[in-house]
Structure formats: C-alpha cells, structure tokens
Design a protein around this motif. Structure first.
Motif, mmCIF file in Angstrom:
data_model
loop_
_atom_site.group_PDB
_atom_site.id
_atom_site.type_symbol
_atom_site.label_atom_id
_atom_site.label_comp_id
_atom_site.label_asym_id
_atom_site.label_seq_id
_atom_site.Cartn_x
_atom_site.Cartn_y
_atom_site.Cartn_z
ATOM 1 N N ALA A 353 0.827 -1.197 0.000
ATOM 2 C CA ALA A 353 0.000 0.000 0.000
ATOM 3 C C ALA A 353 0.864 1.252 0.000
ATOM 4 C CB ALA A 353 -0.929 0.003 1.220
ATOM 5 N N PRO A 354 0.517 2.264 -0.801
ATOM 6 C CA PRO A 354 1.352 3.470 -0.882
ATOM 7 C C PRO A 354 1.277 4.298 0.385
ATOM 8 C CG PRO A 354 -0.675 3.752 -2.124
ATOM 9 C CD PRO A 354 -0.652 2.327 -1.682
ATOM 10 N N GLY A 355 2.333 5.052 0.613
ATOM 11 C CA GLY A 355 2.358 5.984 1.727
ATOM 12 C C GLY A 355 2.844 5.411 3.032
ATOM 13 N N LYS A 356 3.235 4.150 3.054
ATOM 14 C CA LYS A 356 3.715 3.567 4.302
ATOM 15 C C LYS A 356 5.173 3.926 4.550
ATOM 16 C CE LYS A 356 0.642 -0.426 4.730
ATOM 17 N NZ LYS A 356 0.581 -1.891 4.891
ATOM 18 N N SER A 357 5.545 3.984 5.819
ATOM 19 C CA SER A 357 6.932 4.250 6.175
ATOM 20 C C SER A 357 7.748 2.962 6.056
ATOM 21 C CB SER A 357 7.006 4.799 7.602
ATOM 22 O OG SER A 357 6.479 3.860 8.526
ATOM 23 N N ASP A 358 9.050 3.093 6.231
ATOM 24 C CA ASP A 358 9.925 1.925 6.120
ATOM 25 C C ASP A 358 9.630 0.886 7.207
ATOM 26 O OD1 ASP A 358 11.076 3.171 3.973
ATOM 27 O OD2 ASP A 358 12.725 4.037 5.138
ATOM 28 N N LYS A 359 9.218 1.348 8.385
ATOM 29 C CA LYS A 359 8.924 0.415 9.460
ATOM 30 C C LYS A 359 7.629 -0.347 9.205
ATOM 31 C CE LYS A 359 11.333 3.122 13.019
ATOM 32 N NZ LYS A 359 11.189 3.810 14.330
ATOM 33 N N GLU A 402 -8.280 0.556 -6.213
ATOM 34 C CA GLU A 402 -8.136 0.554 -4.759
ATOM 35 C C GLU A 402 -6.871 1.303 -4.327
ATOM 36 O OE1 GLU A 402 -8.887 -0.231 -0.747
ATOM 37 O OE2 GLU A 402 -10.174 -0.383 -2.518
ATOM 38 N N ARG A 403 -5.806 1.192 -5.136
ATOM 39 C CA ARG A 403 -4.579 1.900 -4.805
ATOM 40 C C ARG A 403 -4.796 3.417 -4.870
ATOM 41 N NH1 ARG A 403 -1.704 -0.472 -8.248
ATOM 42 N NH2 ARG A 403 -1.170 -2.232 -6.898
ATOM 43 N N ASN A 404 -5.541 3.890 -5.864
ATOM 44 C CA ASN A 404 -5.869 5.321 -5.938
ATOM 45 C C ASN A 404 -6.745 5.748 -4.759
ATOM 46 O OD1 ASN A 404 -4.478 5.431 -8.375
ATOM 47 N ND2 ASN A 404 -6.306 5.017 -9.584
ATOM 48 N N TRP A 405 -7.647 4.853 -4.350
ATOM 49 C CA TRP A 405 -8.517 5.146 -3.210
ATOM 50 C C TRP A 405 -7.697 5.291 -1.934
ATOM 51 C CZ3 TRP A 405 -13.490 6.473 -2.895
ATOM 52 C CH2 TRP A 405 -14.158 6.322 -1.698
ATOM 53 N N VAL A 406 -6.684 4.454 -1.771
ATOM 54 C CA VAL A 406 -5.831 4.531 -0.580
ATOM 55 C C VAL A 406 -5.059 5.845 -0.563
ATOM 56 C CG1 VAL A 406 -3.831 3.498 0.564
ATOM 57 C CG2 VAL A 406 -5.643 2.038 -0.308
ATOM 58 N N TRP A 407 -4.544 6.266 -1.716
ATOM 59 C CA TRP A 407 -3.837 7.543 -1.794
ATOM 60 C C TRP A 407 -4.764 8.691 -1.405
ATOM 61 C CZ3 TRP A 407 0.874 8.667 -1.335
ATOM 62 C CH2 TRP A 407 1.885 7.892 -1.883
ATOM 63 N N TRP A 408 -6.009 8.640 -1.876
ATOM 64 C CA TRP A 408 -6.957 9.713 -1.572
ATOM 65 C C TRP A 408 -7.227 9.781 -0.077
ATOM 66 C CZ3 TRP A 408 -12.187 9.062 0.056
ATOM 67 C CH2 TRP A 408 -12.921 10.247 0.097
ATOM 68 N N LYS A 409 -7.352 8.627 0.574
ATOM 69 C CA LYS A 409 -7.588 8.630 2.024
ATOM 70 C C LYS A 409 -6.369 9.139 2.779
ATOM 71 C CE LYS A 409 -8.895 4.353 2.617
ATOM 72 N NZ LYS A 409 -9.422 3.160 3.317
ATOM 73 N N ARG A 410 -5.174 8.775 2.323
ATOM 74 C CA ARG A 410 -3.965 9.218 3.022
ATOM 75 C C ARG A 410 -3.706 10.711 2.831
ATOM 76 N NH1 ARG A 410 -1.031 5.161 5.145
ATOM 77 N NH2 ARG A 410 -1.552 3.047 4.476
#
Length: 527
Positions: A353-359, A402-410
């Motif tokens: 999922a996009p936008g996650k940190s390295d941890k 769904e990936r675009n939807w996740v970006w919009w929420k983040r």
C-alpha cells in the motif's frame, strides 16, 4: 384586674405586598400550554388522522392540516417548541397505524383505505409524503421525516422493512437535497446501520446490498463517516477449521491445515509483516499451496462453476465450509481456487500500500518474495478454465482503483466537488497583468517584462521562419565527418529534441528522405 390582652403576632402582609408589587407579571400561557400534553397530543393526532383520509394528494392539504393542528405563531413556519409537540404527536400516530396494521394482518405499507374515494391508499405512506412535503418546503424541522422513518423501521419486521426501504429508495432524490440532507444524514446513517445489524449475512445478501448501495449514492464520495481511515482490519472474522485428523477420511491433513492456516494471515496482514517468524511461516505455507495448485491443473469441466454470467445466490459465496471431508472437492472447484488466489492478490496489495513508512512496509527480501509469488498467482488465475484471463484483468483493474482510493484517504480525503468560479460583472472582458508576477526564476520574469515593452517581437517575420532541411541538418552533417574528430557523446544525434524537430521538418519538406529513417536511422536522413 383584667389581664392585658396579648399583642397580635407581627404581620408580614406589608412585606408580601411589597414583593408582589416588585415581581414582574407572569406571562400568559400559550394556547398549547393551557391544555394538558395528552389532550393536546390526541387533538393533533385526530386532525392528522382525519386529513390522511382525504382523497386529495398530501400536498394539497398538508399545510392546512398543520395550521389547524398547531396554530403556529409564525403562520407557516413552526418554532422549536411547536416542532417538538408535532414530532411527539406524529410518532404516536405512526405507532398507532403500525399497531392497527399488525392487528389487521396487513403489511405496514398496505394498511388503511381512503374513505372518500374508496381507492386503496396506505395511510403511513400518505403520512410520510405529507411530512416530506412540509420538511422540503421549510414549514417544519427538516429532520422530522428522518425520525419517522427510523421509528418505522424499528417497529417493522424484516419483511416489512423491505417495503419501507423501497419507499426510502423512491424518495432518495428528495431526501438527498442539501436542506434535508444536512439535518437528517446522521439519522439516516443510524437507521441503515441498525437495519444492517438485524439482517442475516447469509440469507439477506440482496437486501444488505441495496442498503449499502443506497448509502453510497446518498452520501457524497468525500464523506468520512463511511471510510476506514486508519485501515483497521476485522480481526473478529475468524476461520475455524479442524485441528485433529478425522478417522476414515483419506485426505492429506497436513495440506488441509496448511491451506486454511492462510486465513489467519489474510485477516490481519499488518501482524504478518511486522513479525519475521509469522512471515516465514506464511511464505512457506503459501509456496506449498501454490505448488499444489500448479500440479493439479483444472479442466474445462471443472471451470463450469466459474462462469461470471451466473446470477442469484449460487454465484456468491459468503464463506466456504472448512470440513476436511470437502477438501478433495474444493481442490477441483474453480471458484474456490479463484477465491484463494484473489485473497493472495489482495494481501500482496495491502502489503505494498502506498504511503507507508519503512517500518510499516515490507523489507527488501519480503518484496522479492512478494513479487515472485504474485507472478505465480497471476499465472494460476490465467489458467482457470473459462474466462480466466478476463477475470485476472478485472481483478487487476480493481486493485489499481483501490490503490488510488488509498492515496486519496492518506491525503486527508479532499472533496471531489470543486466550487464554480463566478466572474463579477465589472471584470468581464478585462485582463489585468500583475507586474509583480514571479514566473519561476529571474530569466523568465525578465523575459515577460521584456515582451511587454516589445509587443512586436513575437510577430517579427524574421523570427517566424521554418529553416530548410539542408540548413537544419548542417550541424549533424559536420559531426558525421570523421576528420572533425568529434566524440560520439557530443554528436547532435544524441540530442533527442534536435532529432525530433529535424524529423518533423523532414516529413514536411522531403518525405522521400524521411522514409530512409526506418533503414539507416538518423544518419540516413541527413542530405
């Protein structure tokens, strides 16, 4: 000697008189307060019950019945106290109508007849139409009709709720107007959620889908109340399977446990990536399952149940049975295999999922394993008989959305609707230039200023001129001369913009020379 008569006790009449004079006069009771609440409620109920029996449409007598029942202070608009009296009376009237329908053995949306015309007309529907008309016109509080709908669904059975929800769907455009939606959206959301809790997840699939589709259309896309912003997983969705082998069943029990143990990771992907031990267990189990699927290919007869054109409850599976007795049949079922493989793709997409940190995200070694497993899963989906490739393309499209939807929420769920820009009447056709514009750097700003001082610079005939092909290719021809000794990386042919513009000139002026580009590349085009 007569004893003196006792003196009278001190009187407070003078103090009482002064307090009475200083006290402000009591306000005169309102017409509603002069009557007991029960009697007044019964009077309002009687007025509306009589109005519902009239033959006209509710819009014709709604306001007249309201004024007769309440006698509002503002003629056509009720104040706060009057709205409360009316709501209490109408909720009581609705309860009586539902009780009458139950006693008569009819549905709540089929009770009552029109006395004057003799035509069948549901009194509850007429009551809701009347209140919807009054709320839409602003005569009563806008959220009153939503409260009546919530009470009606609470008092109705599941069978009657389907008819009640059909009425809600038919009035969706009116209920969704901004003046009504703003006051009743939370009540409608609560009503639908309570109704979803009452419905069975296996027997009322279609009705649950209708409610969810209504909420999706009723609320805007940017409504945050329907979003899982934090991405919390439903950990309570536990898949139970057998822990000990059953006697008399010829099945590989180790593979049975390996297959169903994947569900423990699918229901909570975050815990798998943060725990290296869990990840190694999941990766090894997934390899075993994929290898088994690859070794047991499906034939066309096994894929007949995977037809995407199926309709009805047979095409939708809520949850597969986990009995070990069904293991051999489920391995031959194409829809079961698709179910497991799609879960794997969703699991991989959740990890990436996009936008996650390295941890939070997977490590580099995990990413390599995810990539290899994802390719194997897609190959297995393509091999599913009957439209396996089309099914894979559909899943990939859904995952991309769904990936675009996740970006919009983040990004904080910004609103999709943009406000229209209205020009003022005095500014129509007038264009003003701000001399203090900044165009990115000093050179562009200086060029803009120089163009204002020299307006004829862009129309100079010497500037607007297309060079000849021979003139344009002259620098490249000089580079091609071996005696010049120009290195390869400094050739003009390494400049893509230069070559593209030259080919465009060549196509316009010398089409025969342009055709040589396919055989000899850019050197063959130079005259």
């Amino acid at each position: 000697m007569a004893s003196p008569s006792p003196s009278p006790p001190p009187s407070n009449s003078g103090l009482r008189t002064r307090l009475t004079k200083d006290r402000p006069p009591a306000p005169s009771p309102s017409p509603l307060a002069a009557v007991s609440s029960h009697a007044d409620r019964d009077r309002i109920i009687g007025v509306f019950r009589s109005a519902l029996c009239r033959a006209e449409s509710p819009e014709a007598f709604a306001l007249q019945a309201l004024q007769e029942a309440i006698k509002p202070q503002k003629q056509t608009v009720l104040v706060l106290e009057e709205n409360q009296y009316l709501e209490n009376a109408l909720r009581r009237l609705l309860q009586e109508l539902v009780s009458s329908a139950v006693q008569s053995g009819k549905g709540v949306m089929q009770c009552g007849n029109s006395v004057d015309s003799g035509e069948s007309s549901c009194m509850i529907t007429r009551l809701l139409d009347m209140m919807l008309y009054l709320c839409e016109r602003g005569h009563v509080e806008a959220g009153m009709v939503f409260q009546l709908l919530e009470d009606l669904t609470d008092m109705s059975t599941i069978k009657d709720c389907k008819h009640v929800f059909g009425y809600i769907e038919s009035k969706q455009d009116v209920l969704g107007k901004q003046e009504l939606f703003r006051r009743g959206k939370l009540v409608m959301l609560r009503t639908c959620n309570q109704l979803l809790q009452r419905l069975s997840k296996s027997n009322d699939v279609v009705f649950r889908g209708r409610i969810i589709m209504f909420l999706a259309h009723f609320f805007p896309l940017s409504e945050r109340s329907a979003l899982n912003i934090k991405g919390v997983f439903n950990i309570s969705n536990e898949t139970k399977y057998e822990k000990d082998p059953t006697a008399g069943i010829s099945v590989d029990f180790n593979f049975y446990q390996t297959l169903w143990s994947l569900q423990e990771h699918f229901r909570n992907p975050a815990s798998t990536t943060t725990n290296p031990t869990k990840w190694q267990k999941f990766a090894s189990n997934l390899m075993v399952v994929l290898s088994t699927f690859e070794s047991q290919t499906l034939c066309s007869a096994d894929g007949k149940h995977n037809n995407t054109e199926q309709e009805g409850d047979a095409a939708s599976n809520i949850k597969y049975l986990t009995s070990s007795k069904l293991m051999a049949l489920e391995l031959k079922d194409a829809s079961f295999r698709c179910h497991i493989l799609v879960q794997c793709l969703i699991f991989f997409d959740c990890l990436k999922a996009p936008g996650k940190s390295d941890k939070e995200g997977p490590s580099e070694s995990m990413k390599e394993e995810i990539k290899s497993c994802e390719e194997r899963v897609k190959n297995l989906l393509e091999m599913i008989p009957q439209k396996g490739r089309e099914f894979l393309r559909s899943i990939e499209h859904i995952v991309e959305r769904e990936r675009n939807w996740v970006w919009w929420k983040r990004d904080g769920c910004p609103a999709f609707e943009k406000q229209t820009f209205e020009k003022k009447s005095g500014q129509a056709g007038v264009r003003k230039r701000n001399p203090r514009w900044r165009l990115g750097n000093k050179e562009l700003a200086q060029l803009w200023k120089w163009a204002e001082l020299n307006p004829t610079a862009l129309t100079d005939p010497d500037r607007v001129r297309t060079p000849s092909v021979r003139e344009y290719w002259k620098p490249l021809a000089e580079d091609m001369d071996t005696s010049a000794g120009i290195e390869e990386e400094y050739h003009h042919k390494s400049n893509r913009v230069y070559c593209w513009k030259g080919l465009r000139f060549q196509a316009r002026q010398d089409l025969e020379g342009f055709s040589r580009f396919c055989e000899d590349r850019i050197e063959g085009v130079v005259p």
